[in-house]
Design a protein around this motif. Structure first.
Motif, PDB file in Angstrom:
ATOM      1  N   ASP A 103       4.096  70.781 -65.493  1.00 35.02           N
ATOM      2  CA  ASP A 103       3.031  70.363 -64.498  1.00 35.02           C
ATOM      3  C   ASP A 103       2.510  71.283 -63.757  1.00 35.02           C
ATOM      4  N   THR A 106       5.084  72.827 -61.247  1.00 29.72           N
ATOM      5  CA  THR A 106       5.900  72.987 -62.190  1.00 29.72           C
ATOM      6  C   THR A 106       5.857  75.127 -62.594  1.00 29.72           C
ATOM      7  N   TYR A 133      15.454  72.960 -67.320  1.00 31.11           N
ATOM      8  CA  TYR A 133      15.398  73.420 -65.906  1.00 31.11           C
ATOM      9  C   TYR A 133      16.243  73.922 -65.067  1.00 31.11           C
ATOM     10  N   ARG A 187       5.788  64.126 -66.637  1.00 29.57           N
ATOM     11  CA  ARG A 187       6.704  64.316 -65.432  1.00 29.57           C
ATOM     12  C   ARG A 187       8.597  64.083 -65.576  1.00 29.57           C
ATOM     13  N   GLN A 188       8.796  63.720 -66.627  1.00 27.78           N
ATOM     14  CA  GLN A 188      10.526  63.289 -66.369  1.00 27.78           C
ATOM     15  C   GLN A 188      10.982  64.315 -65.780  1.00 27.78           C
ATOM     16  N   VAL A 189      11.241  65.491 -65.459  1.00 23.96           N
ATOM     17  CA  VAL A 189      12.667  65.721 -64.397  1.00 23.96           C
ATOM     18  C   VAL A 189      12.719  65.119 -63.675  1.00 23.96           C
ATOM     19  N   ARG A 190      10.681  65.091 -62.804  1.00 23.20           N
ATOM     20  CA  ARG A 190      11.069  64.574 -60.941  1.00 23.20           C
ATOM     21  C   ARG A 190      11.070  63.262 -61.477  1.00 23.20           C
TER      22      ARG A 190
HETATM   23  N1  URA Z   1       9.822  67.715 -65.923  1.00 23.38           N
HETATM   24  C1  URA Z   1       8.474  67.275 -64.964  1.00 23.38           C
HETATM   25  O1  URA Z   1       8.860  66.818 -63.891  1.00 23.38           O
HETATM   26  N2  URA Z   1       7.647  68.153 -64.999  1.00 23.38           N
HETATM   27  C2  URA Z   1       7.514  69.295 -66.025  1.00 23.38           C
HETATM   28  O2  URA Z   1       6.803  70.856 -65.420  1.00 23.38           O
HETATM   29  C3  URA Z   1       8.373  69.400 -66.880  1.00 23.38           C
HETATM   30  C4  URA Z   1       9.297  68.591 -66.864  1.00 23.38           C
END
Ligand code: URA
Length: 240
Positions: A103, A106, A133, A187-190
């Motif tokens: 992102d 990120t 991450y 935006r998986q981690v978010r």
């Molecule tokens: N997950 C996220 O939310 N953002 C990133 O940029 C990469 C993984």
């Protein structure tokens, strides 16, 4: 579209004149068909060009690992004129593009290459490449929230696969988490952290498979070593 002899000359086969002679002599095939007309136009990205039965390589394959700062989009161009990761790749003349994405807000590791096969391989949804991450998230993270992240979280596009999650630090009222996932959804981690009640304040990708930040400085890149490229190519795609 470009003239065949020009494309051949650019690939280092011979001078343009000599390439015209090779074409006239029936030594060149385009997409399996012998071409004897020098004026013939080809698409160097798409067409399969062979000289004496050998496929010509138009651009040598290059692979770079970039430590992306926040404030750059992972794209080769932006209609809104924001800075892109290519703005950081000074001195690189090959037409490279990012593998996967990070992102705008990120930071962390991003691979860039002109090797479409490797890019496809690495972003294949069923492979097992780990991405690690560091996420600074709001609040104190409970054992239950960690367990949810590990087991899988229900997002609007479905459940996430099991992940590794642990607390690696605290910053005032907030928590620093390490998360290791295999998937690459938007935006998986978010979204995962938000879903368990801890919105992400800062996010950094610290590892892609065996590639770590090491001595790389933010905003800088380095070429991959040949052994690193080979290792990436060997990470298997399950054939199901
Ligand atoms: N997950 C996220 O939310 N953002 C990133 O940029 C990469 C993984």
């Amino acid at each position: 579209m470009e003239r065949l002899q020009k494309v051949m000359a650019k690939a280092g086969i011979a001078s343009r004149r000599k390439c015209e002679e090779l074409i006239a002599a029936g030594e060149v095939r385009v997409n399996g068909v012998t071409v004897t007309e020098a004026g013939c136009k080809v698409n160097p990205q798409m067409d399969h060009i062979e000289v004496r039965g050998l496929k010509i390589e138009l651009e040598k394959k290059v692979y770079y690992l970039l430590y992306k700062p926040v404030g750059y989009i992972t794209s080769v161009g932006d209609p809104q004129q924001r800075k892109t990761v290519l703005d950081l790749m000074e001195g690189i003349s090959e037409r490279i593009y990012p593998v996967g994405r990070l992102d705008y807000d990120t930071s962390g590791l991003l691979l860039l290459t002109n090797d479409g096969d490797l890019a496809f391989h690495m972003t294949h949804p069923s492979h097992e490449m780990e991405k690690e991450y560091e996420a600074l998230v709001r609040g104190k993270v409970s054992k239950e929230a960690l367990e949810k992240l590990r087991k899988g979280v229900k997002l609007e596009d479905g459940w996430t696969a099991p992940a590794k999650a642990k607390v690696i630090g605290e910053k005032g009222p907030n928590t620093l988490l390490q998360l290791i996932i295999h998937e690459g959804r938007n935006r998986q981690v978010r979204r995962m952290c938000e879903t368990v009640g801890h919105p992400v304040l800062q996010l950094k990708r610290t590892r892609i498979a065996f590639l770590t930040i090491g001595h790389l400085k933010q905003g800088k890149f380095r070429p991959l070593l040949p052994e690193e490229v080979n290792k990436l190519k060997q990470i298997k795609i399950p054939l199901d």
